[in-house]
Design a protein around this motif. Structure first.
Motif, PDB file in Angstrom:
ATOM      1  N   THR A  12       0.820  -1.219   0.000  1.00 15.10           N
ATOM      2  CA  THR A  12       0.000   0.000   0.000  1.00 15.10           C
ATOM      3  C   THR A  12       0.842   1.253   0.000  1.00 15.10           C
ATOM      4  O   THR A  12       0.347   2.336   0.186  1.00 15.10           O
ATOM      5  CB  THR A  12      -0.914   0.017   1.238  1.00 15.10           C
ATOM      6  N   GLU A  24      -4.814   3.499  -8.569  1.00 13.88           N
ATOM      7  CA  GLU A  24      -5.249   4.175  -7.350  1.00 13.88           C
ATOM      8  C   GLU A  24      -5.400   3.159  -6.217  1.00 13.88           C
ATOM      9  O   GLU A  24      -5.299   3.506  -5.047  1.00 13.88           O
ATOM     10  CB  GLU A  24      -6.591   4.861  -7.577  1.00 13.88           C
ATOM     11  N   MET A  25      -5.665   1.872  -6.549  1.00 14.48           N
ATOM     12  CA  MET A  25      -5.854   0.864  -5.521  1.00 14.48           C
ATOM     13  C   MET A  25      -4.628   0.686  -4.656  1.00 14.48           C
ATOM     14  O   MET A  25      -4.709   0.211  -3.534  1.00 14.48           O
ATOM     15  CB  MET A  25      -6.207  -0.477  -6.178  1.00 14.48           C
ATOM     16  N   PRO A  29      -7.234   3.558   1.051  1.00 21.28           N
ATOM     17  CA  PRO A  29      -8.409   4.398   0.841  1.00 21.28           C
ATOM     18  C   PRO A  29      -8.414   5.586   1.787  1.00 21.28           C
ATOM     19  O   PRO A  29      -8.106   5.451   2.968  1.00 21.28           O
ATOM     20  CB  PRO A  29      -9.574   3.446   1.130  1.00 21.28           C
ATOM     21  N   ALA A 235     -13.486   9.431  -2.827  1.00 20.94           N
ATOM     22  CA  ALA A 235     -12.153   8.899  -3.123  1.00 20.94           C
ATOM     23  C   ALA A 235     -11.467   9.693  -4.225  1.00 20.94           C
ATOM     24  O   ALA A 235     -10.272   9.984  -4.152  1.00 20.94           O
ATOM     25  CB  ALA A 235     -12.267   7.425  -3.521  1.00 20.94           C
ATOM     26  N   THR A 239      -7.519  12.594  -5.242  1.00 19.95           N
ATOM     27  CA  THR A 239      -6.573  12.361  -6.326  1.00 19.95           C
ATOM     28  C   THR A 239      -5.978  13.678  -6.816  1.00 19.95           C
ATOM     29  O   THR A 239      -6.691  14.639  -7.064  1.00 19.95           O
ATOM     30  CB  THR A 239      -7.271  11.674  -7.513  1.00 19.95           C
ATOM     31  N   GLU A 476     -13.337   4.928  -8.659  1.00 23.84           N
ATOM     32  CA  GLU A 476     -13.970   4.889  -7.346  1.00 23.84           C
ATOM     33  C   GLU A 476     -14.456   3.479  -7.007  1.00 23.84           C
ATOM     34  O   GLU A 476     -14.402   3.058  -5.845  1.00 23.84           O
ATOM     35  CB  GLU A 476     -15.119   5.894  -7.291  1.00 23.84           C
ATOM     36  N   LEU A 479     -11.349   1.609  -5.897  1.00 20.56           N
ATOM     37  CA  LEU A 479     -10.979   1.970  -4.525  1.00 20.56           C
ATOM     38  C   LEU A 479     -11.940   1.360  -3.511  1.00 20.56           C
ATOM     39  O   LEU A 479     -11.546   0.990  -2.405  1.00 20.56           O
ATOM     40  CB  LEU A 479     -10.946   3.491  -4.374  1.00 20.56           C
ATOM     41  N   ARG A 482     -10.882  -2.044  -3.009  1.00 23.81           N
ATOM     42  CA  ARG A 482      -9.655  -2.017  -2.202  1.00 23.81           C
ATOM     43  C   ARG A 482     -10.001  -1.884  -0.719  1.00 23.81           C
ATOM     44  O   ARG A 482      -9.431  -2.563   0.135  1.00 23.81           O
ATOM     45  CB  ARG A 482      -8.791  -0.852  -2.663  1.00 23.81           C
ATOM     46  N   LYS A 483     -10.942  -1.002  -0.423  1.00 27.85           N
ATOM     47  CA  LYS A 483     -11.352  -0.802   0.965  1.00 27.85           C
ATOM     48  C   LYS A 483     -11.968  -2.074   1.531  1.00 27.85           C
ATOM     49  O   LYS A 483     -11.713  -2.445   2.674  1.00 27.85           O
ATOM     50  CB  LYS A 483     -12.345   0.361   1.039  1.00 27.85           C
TER      51      LYS A 483
END
Length: 535
Positions: A12, A24-25, A29, A235, A239, A476, A479, A482-483
């Motif tokens: 991460t 972005e992942m 988050p 999210a 950026t 988004e 992400l 990812r969360k």
């Protein structure tokens, strides 16, 4: 969780990479939070946009009376609106850079005070005993300053929505701020004919229009304290956008963006031309300033506000921006055709008012929906840059349309000269004010046919050719997955789950998935097809 990291399951520590927004992942988050301040900023921005559009269109509903007051031709009065577009193009390029590099707050401060000073100059231009040349020069100076401010204000709705509002409120916030522009047009269409009964009432009208400009400048100075919130509302708001020139380079190579540039910008230009010429199109056929400005202007804008709010709510819930935009465009052009073929018929008040309401209802949603499409198509390019250039396209096309359409206007036929209502609803007022010759009345039937033809052409291009991938929405969603993964990993660590290298967002102990494969999913990938728009 640390054990999982040490096994190399997922790193991460990687930052944001613009070349592959899917990566972005790799970043944890962000903490998401919304602030009540967002509604105040939206309110202040709406006041400024409303005031600026009121000033731009103020003379349009009383064009012939204004020409009498300033002792000039009707073409010069049309230039009061055209000058906004002329100065708005270079100013817009500067506005995109300033908003990108300096921030939203200072952009609003600069634009609000430019518009405030411009409004005061317009008031000064109407003071009695000011010479003809000085009066005309002063009113043009006021319009130039407000015209410079306009791109800063019109670029801001998308920026405010992206930085301050969560993803389920962005289209609505964009609609509210963008709707302030036609609301200002409606207000001017109502107030100008009501206030201006004789040429000397122009001063009173300009004082009234200066009040919200002064109020907006004070509110920005006192209440807008920062460009973005401390914690992002979504999210994508965290950026970092593309650097300005890199963003411009990516826009130049984006085919779908250029279709938006032409077609949505064309919609803005068409709407601008209609609002400028509405009174001039109707008054030769016996329709008074009150009907053209108050009735038709109100129908045009109120219909648009209702349609925009409905479309914004539906778009926020369904995310079908392309489908809703295409439907709006199609029915808007049908409404323009309806108006074109009925506006020069006598005693058709109900049908003309209905056509204006339909143009507004289907046409206005194109502005906020177009802004959302721009961001989705060009993400992560800076929103002020991508949406701002589309607005400049609208300014350029609007300016060209106004210049061409007024050239296509012809003198009213002698048999219709006695039915025109192009000077004032008060027949006791001499139509020429201080002028020695009457202001000539023009028939804009050919102009309206040309406007409809151009509208149908760019609508067809948009319907047939436009397709896009929702890049911001895809990011988004990535992400969000990812969360979910991080939460699943924490739960598994608490339960002392052994040799699991990586956990999928929907974990199945019999079918574990390596999450490191997820970052490689590009926003243009086959896995993103669920967010690819199709008509």
């Amino acid at each position: 969780m640390n054990n999982l990291k040490n096994r190399g399951c997922c790193d991460t520590s990687q930052g944001i990479k613009h070349d592959d927004p899917g990566e972005e992942m790799e970043k944890s988050p962000p903490e998401i939070h919304t602030y009540k301040t967002r509604w105040f900023i939206l309110f202040v921005l709406s006041i400024l946009i409303l005031s600026n559009s009121m000033s731009r269109i103020a003379f349009g509903p009383v064009a012939y009376t204004s020409a009498a007051f300033y002792e000039t031709k009707i073409e010069v009065i049309n230039w009061f609106a055209i000058v906004y577009m002329v100065v708005g193009i270079p100013s817009g390029i500067l506005a995109t850079w300033i908003m990108d590099r300096i921030g939203l707050r200072y952009s609003l401060l600069l634009s609000s005070w430019l518009h405030c000073v411009g409004s005061v100059l317009r008031v000064i231009s109407a003071i009695e005993n000011l010479g003809y040349t000085e009066s005309l020069a002063t009113v043009f100076a006021g319009h130039i300053l407000s015209g410079i401010a306009q791109p800063f204000l019109m670029f801001a709705p998308t920026k405010v929505a992206a930085l301050w509002f969560p993803d389920n409120q962005r289209a609505l916030a964009n609609t509210i701020a963008t709707s302030s522009n036609p609301l200002g047009i409606m207000t001017a269409n109502i107030l100008s004919p009501v206030i201006v009964k004789t040429p000397k009432d122009i001063l009173t009208m300009l004082i009234v229009y200066a009040c919200p400009a002064v109020l907006g400048a004070i509110l920005v100075s006192a209440g807008v304290r920062q460009s973005r919130p401390s914690l992002p509302p979504s999210a994508s708001a965290e950026t970092e956008p593309e650097p300005f020139w890199m963003g411009i380079k990516k826009l130049l190579s984006n085919r779908q963006y250029w279709l938006i540039f032409l077609c949505i910008g064309g919609g803005i230009g068409i709407y601008t031309a209609i609002t400028v010429f509405l009174e001039q199109m109707l008054c030769p056929w016996g329709y008074e300033d009150f009907f053209a400005g108050v009735v038709c202007g109100t129908c045009l804008v109120l219909g648009g506000v209702v349609g925009g709010l409905i479309a914004g709510i539906i778009a926020d819930r369904t995310k079908r921006f392309t489908l809703i935009s295409k439907l709006s465009y199609f029915f808007c052009i049908g409404s323009v055709a309806f108006f074109t073929f009925i506006h020069n018929k006598r005693s058709q008040e109900a049908l003309i008012a209905l056509s204006c309401a339909l143009i507004g209802f289907f046409g206005l949603p194109l502005f906020p929906l177009g802004n959302e499409l721009v961001v989705e198509t060009t993400y992560p390019v800076e929103v002020a840059t991508s949406s701002g250039l589309v607005f400049l396209s609208g300014q350029l096309q609007g300016m060209l349309l106004i210049l061409v359409l007024q050239k296509l206007a012809t003198p009213v036929a002698p048999e219709f000269a006695n039915i025109t209502k192009c000077h004032s609803s008060d027949s006791s007022v001499p139509p020429t004010g201080g002028m020695t010759k009457p202001v000539p009345i023009r028939d804009m039937t050919i102009s309206s046919y040309a406007l409809f033809g151009y509208s149908a052409f760019i609508c067809l291009i948009f319907l047939v050719l436009f397709r896009t991938t929702y890049r911001r929405r895809n990011m988004e969603q990535i992400l969000s997955r990812r969360k979910s993964y991080l939460k699943s990993a924490d739960i598994l660590e608490d339960n002392d789950v052994g040799n699991v290298e990586c956990i999928s967002p929907n974990f199945d102990s019999k079918n574990a998935v390596d999450v490191r494969r997820l970052p490689s999913t590009s926003l243009d990938d086959s896995s993103a097809k669920t967010s690819k728009s199709n008509f």
